[in-house]
Design an enzyme around this catalytic site. Structure first.
Site, short mmCIF file in Angstrom:
data_model
loop_
_atom_site.label_atom_id
_atom_site.label_comp_id
_atom_site.label_asym_id
_atom_site.label_seq_id
_atom_site.Cartn_x
_atom_site.Cartn_y
_atom_site.Cartn_z
N GLY A 165 0.80 -1.21 0.00
CA GLY A 165 0.00 0.00 0.00
C GLY A 165 0.84 1.27 0.00
O GLY A 165 2.05 1.25 0.24
N HIS A 166 0.17 2.38 -0.24
CA HIS A 166 0.82 3.67 -0.39
C HIS A 166 1.66 4.03 0.84
O HIS A 166 1.31 3.71 1.97
CB HIS A 166 -0.22 4.76 -0.64
CG HIS A 166 -1.17 4.95 0.51
ND1 HIS A 166 -0.92 5.83 1.54
CD2 HIS A 166 -2.35 4.36 0.81
CE1 HIS A 166 -1.90 5.79 2.42
NE2 HIS A 166 -2.78 4.90 2.00
#
Length: 209
Positions: free
Chosen positions: A137-138
């Site tokens: 994820g980011h």
């Protein structure tokens, strides 16, 4: 026309060689292996042991190096990377089926397997492997010398420190920090930070040793 040297001719090294050639990252692969007495594996030659690497590179027998040693030997993998990183260029393989955001950073020595997803501002540090179908994820960081098994899911703002081994289908929720040398079992769900390098399993993940 580049030749990749893979240190380690076991199952992991063979997988990396397969992607290097079939996904057109390198035109040729050679192995170095400290324990095999074979001349080749899958028709790929074994041309020496780790102590032969520097000489072979100077002789232009290969162009770049990747360490193909598995998750049971992450400390040895780190030692070898540190030994050679200033004298031999390390390559990287990012499979063409992976989706990598333009802001993501993948350092040298890494292998990103098919169908991985790396979201915005992710960082995968040197000498780390993301196996098939991992999602990062980011704003998350996977540090050096880690091994993520197939389908590991890491949410946003996660920090995984070096030498971690994360098992198949494990999930790590957002805003988690994982201490170095942590092992996370298959299918585990990590819902809080881990501040001790040990084995964690279950849902929710708990330390068992």
């Amino acid at each position: 026309m580049k030749t990749l040297a893979i240190l380690g001719a076991g199952e992991l090294g063979v997988q990396i060689a397969h992607y290097a050639l079939t996904d057109n990252h390198y035109t040729r692969v050679v192995f170095f292996d400290d324990s095999s007495n074979q001349n080749d594996v899958n028709s790929i030659p074994i041309i020496g042991k780790s102590h032969d690497l520097e000489k072979a590179f100077k002789e232009k027998r290969f162009d770049e190096l990747i360490i193909g040693i598995g998750y049971k030997h992450l400390t040895a993998k780190k030692v070898l990377f540190e030994k050679f990183k200033t004298i031999i260029p390390f390559g990287k393989i990012i499979h063409s089926s992976a989706w990598v955001d333009s802001t993501a950073i993948i350092e040298d020595g890494c292998v990103i397997y098919p169908r991985c997803t790396l979201d915005a501002k992710t960082i995968v540090k040197a000498n780390t492997i993301l196996n098939i179908g991992c999602t990062i994820g980011h704003d998350s960081i996977i540090s050096s010398h880690c091994f993520l098994s197939p389908r590991v899911a890491v949410a946003g703002f996660v920090s995984v420190n070096e030498l971690c081994n994360i098992g198949i289908n494990a999930t790590i929720i957002d805003n988690i920090c994982i201490k170095s040398k942590t092992q996370i079992g298959a299918g585990a769900v990590v819902i809080k930070s881990i501040d001790k390098g040990s084995l964690h399993v279950g849902n929710p993940a708990k330390e068992i040793r």
